[in-house]
Design a protein around this motif. Structure first.
Motif, mmCIF file in Angstrom:
data_model
loop_
_atom_site.group_PDB
_atom_site.id
_atom_site.type_symbol
_atom_site.label_atom_id
_atom_site.label_comp_id
_atom_site.label_asym_id
_atom_site.label_seq_id
_atom_site.Cartn_x
_atom_site.Cartn_y
_atom_site.Cartn_z
ATOM 1 N N ASP A 84 0.626 -0.946 0.114
ATOM 2 C CA ASP A 84 0.218 -0.006 0.287
ATOM 3 C C ASP A 84 0.820 0.825 -0.046
ATOM 4 N N LYS A 85 0.684 2.330 -0.368
ATOM 5 C CA LYS A 85 1.098 3.727 -0.199
ATOM 6 C C LYS A 85 1.270 4.040 0.493
ATOM 7 N N ASN A 86 0.566 3.527 1.832
ATOM 8 C CA ASN A 86 0.589 4.061 3.344
ATOM 9 C C ASN A 86 1.735 3.728 3.469
ATOM 10 N N LYS A 87 2.251 3.156 3.526
ATOM 11 C CA LYS A 87 3.710 1.764 3.905
ATOM 12 C C LYS A 87 3.323 1.616 5.364
ATOM 13 N N LYS A 88 2.118 0.918 5.174
ATOM 14 C CA LYS A 88 1.653 -0.060 6.588
ATOM 15 C C LYS A 88 2.272 -1.805 5.946
ATOM 16 N N ASN A 89 1.583 -1.602 5.280
ATOM 17 C CA ASN A 89 1.923 -3.122 5.217
ATOM 18 C C ASN A 89 3.206 -3.121 4.158
ATOM 19 N N LYS A 90 3.811 -4.363 5.092
ATOM 20 C CA LYS A 90 5.316 -4.392 3.875
ATOM 21 C C LYS A 90 5.418 -5.532 3.657
ATOM 22 N N TYR A 91 5.468 -6.040 2.369
ATOM 23 C CA TYR A 91 5.777 -7.154 2.211
ATOM 24 C C TYR A 91 6.787 -7.909 1.533
ATOM 25 N N ILE A 92 7.849 -7.187 1.136
ATOM 26 C CA ILE A 92 9.183 -8.272 1.483
ATOM 27 C C ILE A 92 10.181 -6.490 0.867
ATOM 28 N N ASP A 93 11.507 -7.238 1.820
ATOM 29 C CA ASP A 93 12.453 -6.757 1.450
ATOM 30 C C ASP A 93 13.310 -7.192 -0.021
#
Length: 118
Positions: A84-93
């Motif tokens: 998401d654009k709000n950086k609340k749901n980190k997916y992966i590094d």
């Protein structure tokens, strides 16, 4: 000889586990492992490409054609992908030099396609 194969397996597995996404040819399956060849890495002894064993869970079949997509290349030590654009749901590094197909540009955000098609 076993150390050489363990090293090759480690390199190929890392390439399939988020650091990069390569098109591979499946050569053999054994239990939870799959022997693959990386198509764009030539070796004289394997016409299909650079061979190695990877956990089958590291492989994803995709039907998405990214041939004509622009690409995004990570030029920092690591970069975080968010869902998401709000950086609340980190997916992966993801790490330096990772290359992913760019499917959309939205202001300062790039939407990219991961090997899991997400």
């Amino acid at each position: 000889m076993d150390e050489k194969y363990e090293f090759i397996t480690e390199i190929v597995a890392r390439r399939q586990n988020g650091d990069s996404s390569d098109e591979v040819v499946v050569l053999q399956k054994s239990g939870k492992w799959t022997k693959i060849a990386i198509k764009d890495q030539y070796v004289p002894y394997q016409k299909e490409g650079y061979p190695g064993w990877v956990p089958s869970s590291h492989l994803y079949e995709t039907t998405t054609d990214t041939t004509n997509c622009s690409i995004a290349i990570v030029n920092a030590k690591t970069s975080t992908l968010y869902s998401d654009k709000n950086k609340k749901n980190k997916y992966i590094d993801i790490s330096y030099t990772t290359i992913l197909p760019e499917v959309k540009e939205d202001g300062e955000w790039l939407h990219v396609l991961t090997p899991q098609n997400e």
